[in-house]
Design a protein around this motif. Structure first.
Motif, PDB file in Angstrom:
ATOM      1  N   GLY A  62      -4.125   3.034  -1.217  1.00 51.87           N
ATOM      2  CA  GLY A  62      -3.910   4.465  -1.058  1.00 51.87           C
ATOM      3  C   GLY A  62      -4.379   5.268  -2.256  1.00 51.87           C
ATOM      4  O   GLY A  62      -4.889   6.389  -2.101  1.00 51.87           O
TER       5      GLY A  62
ATOM      6  N   ALA B  86      -0.662  -2.058  -0.703  1.00 58.30           N
ATOM      7  CA  ALA B  86      -0.931  -0.859   0.098  1.00 58.30           C
ATOM      8  C   ALA B  86      -1.070   0.368  -0.791  1.00 58.30           C
ATOM      9  O   ALA B  86      -1.933   1.228  -0.563  1.00 58.30           O
ATOM     10  CB  ALA B  86       0.190  -0.654   1.112  1.00 58.30           C
ATOM     11  N   LEU B  87      -0.234   0.454  -1.825  1.00 62.52           N
ATOM     12  CA  LEU B  87      -0.319   1.585  -2.754  1.00 62.52           C
ATOM     13  C   LEU B  87      -1.658   1.605  -3.470  1.00 62.52           C
ATOM     14  O   LEU B  87      -2.279   2.664  -3.634  1.00 62.52           O
ATOM     15  CB  LEU B  87       0.816   1.515  -3.775  1.00 62.52           C
ATOM     16  CG  LEU B  87       0.821   2.620  -4.833  1.00 62.52           C
ATOM     17  CD1 LEU B  87       1.087   3.976  -4.193  1.00 62.52           C
ATOM     18  CD2 LEU B  87       1.856   2.327  -5.910  1.00 62.52           C
TER      19      LEU B  87
ATOM     20  N   VAL C 199      -2.009  10.418   2.000  1.00 60.31           N
ATOM     21  CA  VAL C 199      -1.827   9.044   2.444  1.00 60.31           C
ATOM     22  C   VAL C 199      -0.356   8.814   2.775  1.00 60.31           C
ATOM     23  O   VAL C 199       0.537   9.236   2.023  1.00 60.31           O
ATOM     24  CB  VAL C 199      -2.277   8.048   1.354  1.00 60.31           C
ATOM     25  CG1 VAL C 199      -1.922   6.616   1.752  1.00 60.31           C
ATOM     26  CG2 VAL C 199      -3.774   8.178   1.091  1.00 60.31           C
TER      27      VAL C 199
ATOM     28  N   ILE D 240       0.801  10.808  -1.971  1.00 59.68           N
ATOM     29  CA  ILE D 240       1.122   9.584  -1.251  1.00 59.68           C
ATOM     30  C   ILE D 240       2.594   9.616  -0.862  1.00 59.68           C
ATOM     31  O   ILE D 240       3.471   9.738  -1.726  1.00 59.68           O
ATOM     32  CB  ILE D 240       0.833   8.327  -2.101  1.00 59.68           C
ATOM     33  CG1 ILE D 240      -0.647   8.262  -2.481  1.00 59.68           C
ATOM     34  CG2 ILE D 240       1.247   7.067  -1.342  1.00 59.68           C
ATOM     35  CD1 ILE D 240      -0.984   7.149  -3.445  1.00 59.68           C
TER      36      ILE D 240
ATOM     37  N   LEU E 233       3.631  -3.964  -0.305  1.00 56.63           N
ATOM     38  CA  LEU E 233       3.688  -2.517  -0.486  1.00 56.63           C
ATOM     39  C   LEU E 233       2.871  -2.079  -1.698  1.00 56.63           C
ATOM     40  O   LEU E 233       2.221  -1.035  -1.680  1.00 56.63           O
ATOM     41  CB  LEU E 233       5.137  -2.061  -0.635  1.00 56.63           C
ATOM     42  CG  LEU E 233       5.399  -0.573  -0.396  1.00 56.63           C
ATOM     43  CD1 LEU E 233       5.026  -0.185   1.035  1.00 56.63           C
ATOM     44  CD2 LEU E 233       6.857  -0.229  -0.663  1.00 56.63           C
TER      45      LEU E 233
ATOM     46  N   GLY F 288       6.127   0.870   4.960  1.00 57.45           N
ATOM     47  CA  GLY F 288       6.558  -0.459   4.566  1.00 57.45           C
ATOM     48  C   GLY F 288       7.514  -1.058   5.578  1.00 57.45           C
ATOM     49  O   GLY F 288       7.793  -0.478   6.633  1.00 57.45           O
TER      50      GLY F 288
ATOM     51  N   ILE G  20       5.650   7.497   0.941  1.00 64.49           N
ATOM     52  CA  ILE G  20       5.963   6.098   1.225  1.00 64.49           C
ATOM     53  C   ILE G  20       7.211   6.023   2.090  1.00 64.49           C
ATOM     54  O   ILE G  20       8.281   6.530   1.723  1.00 64.49           O
ATOM     55  CB  ILE G  20       6.179   5.306  -0.081  1.00 64.49           C
ATOM     56  CG1 ILE G  20       4.949   5.437  -0.989  1.00 64.49           C
ATOM     57  CG2 ILE G  20       6.462   3.840   0.235  1.00 64.49           C
ATOM     58  CD1 ILE G  20       5.144   4.832  -2.376  1.00 64.49           C
TER      59      ILE G  20
ATOM     60  N   ILE H 223      -1.456   3.743   6.132  1.00 69.71           N
ATOM     61  CA  ILE H 223      -1.574   2.337   5.735  1.00 69.71           C
ATOM     62  C   ILE H 223      -0.272   1.633   6.107  1.00 69.71           C
ATOM     63  O   ILE H 223       0.807   2.042   5.673  1.00 69.71           O
ATOM     64  CB  ILE H 223      -1.825   2.200   4.225  1.00 69.71           C
ATOM     65  CG1 ILE H 223      -3.080   2.979   3.817  1.00 69.71           C
ATOM     66  CG2 ILE H 223      -1.960   0.725   3.838  1.00 69.71           C
ATOM     67  CD1 ILE H 223      -3.288   3.036   2.309  1.00 69.71           C
TER      68      ILE H 223
ATOM     69  N   ILE I  45       2.131   5.611   3.552  1.00 73.02           N
ATOM     70  CA  ILE I  45       2.273   4.153   3.573  1.00 73.02           C
ATOM     71  C   ILE I  45       3.572   3.815   4.295  1.00 73.02           C
ATOM     72  O   ILE I  45       4.624   4.379   3.998  1.00 73.02           O
ATOM     73  CB  ILE I  45       2.304   3.583   2.138  1.00 73.02           C
ATOM     74  CG1 ILE I  45       0.973   3.847   1.432  1.00 73.02           C
ATOM     75  CG2 ILE I  45       2.604   2.090   2.167  1.00 73.02           C
ATOM     76  CD1 ILE I  45       0.975   3.481  -0.034  1.00 73.02           C
TER      77      ILE I  45
ATOM     78  N   ALA J 201       2.003  -1.605   5.712  1.00 73.44           N
ATOM     79  CA  ALA J 201       2.180  -2.759   4.829  1.00 73.44           C
ATOM     80  C   ALA J 201       3.057  -3.798   5.524  1.00 73.44           C
ATOM     81  O   ALA J 201       4.249  -3.582   5.738  1.00 73.44           O
ATOM     82  CB  ALA J 201       2.811  -2.321   3.509  1.00 73.44           C
TER      83      ALA J 201
END
Length: 221
Positions: free
Chosen positions: A91, A87-88, A3, A99, A84, A7, A101, A28, A5, A30
């Motif tokens: 995920g 979003a985590l 994943v 993950i 965020l 931000g 970020i 994802i 993410i 955010a």
């Protein structure tokens, strides 16, 4: 599934492309991270946030994103968690895989500290997570764990260890310029800066601790 993410903090194109292209990822966005997706021509799988900080152009595209199969989760602006963090949580429910970020650092120190705590949130759930920006890769280990970094794969020249969540006991570091053996850092002993700016000198460095929670930060100037 890995994943990624994205931000709304600082994010440069080179870092974003490098991290996202490492392997196929579930993306994802955010909140303002959706602006980065639009500018970089990245199609996220999910967009989540109250979208109070996205550009007007991105707001106009939200309906279009939904029409092409992007899941949009609109949050109430009055909430206890950040975009965020939301979003985590999404995920962490995506099954196995780490993950990464992006956009978690920037000019707001309060946001940076809050986002660093998300590494602990992921760690408690048994998820490997890392924060990336153009100058840093930040990860976390806890008591009884170790992290190996190959010199050929390090993110930057320096490696620093931080007892940001409390005292760390039995901290060891090998394969580095300043080795450590069962040191205690943080807390009452006052050693918070002892472990800043170490350097890997061998093919592989290993960092570990017996008790506590420690950030491992690879940095470049």
């Amino acid at each position: 599934m890995r994943v990624v993410i994205i931000g709304g903090g600082s994010l440069d194109t080179e870092t974003a492309i490098r991290v996202i292209r490492k392997s196929k990822a579930y993306i994802i966005a955010a909140d303002r991270g959706l602006d980065y997706c639009r500018l970089l021509h990245i199609k996220p799988n999910v967009a989540v946030g109250d979208f109070d900080s996205v550009s007007s152009g991105t707001k106009e595209m939200l309906t279009h994103f939904e029409s092409i199969g992007i899941k949009v989760i609109k949050l109430n602006p009055i909430k206890d968690d950040t975009d965020l963090e939301a979003a985590l949580d999404i995920g962490m429910n995506m099954g196995k895989g780490g993950i990464d970020i992006l956009g978690a650092t920037g000019t707001r120190i309060d946001h940076i500290l809050g986002n660093l705590s998300l590494l602990k949130r992921a760690h408690v759930k048994g998820k490997e997570a890392a924060i990336y920006d153009s100058k840093n890769r930040i990860r976390m280990i806890s008591g009884g764990e170790s992290l190996s970094i190959k010199k050929s794969e390090q993110y930057g020249k320096y490696v620093s260890l931080f007892p940001i969540f409390g005292e760390c006991h039995g901290v060891s570091a090998s394969g580095v310029y300043y080795p450590l053996e069962k040191a205690d850092i943080g807390g009452g002993n006052g050693y918070y800066t002892l472990t800043i700016s170490n350097e890997i000198t061998e093919d592989e460095a290993v960092f570990s601790l017996d008790d506590g929670e420690m950030l491992i930060i690879e940095s470049r100037d």
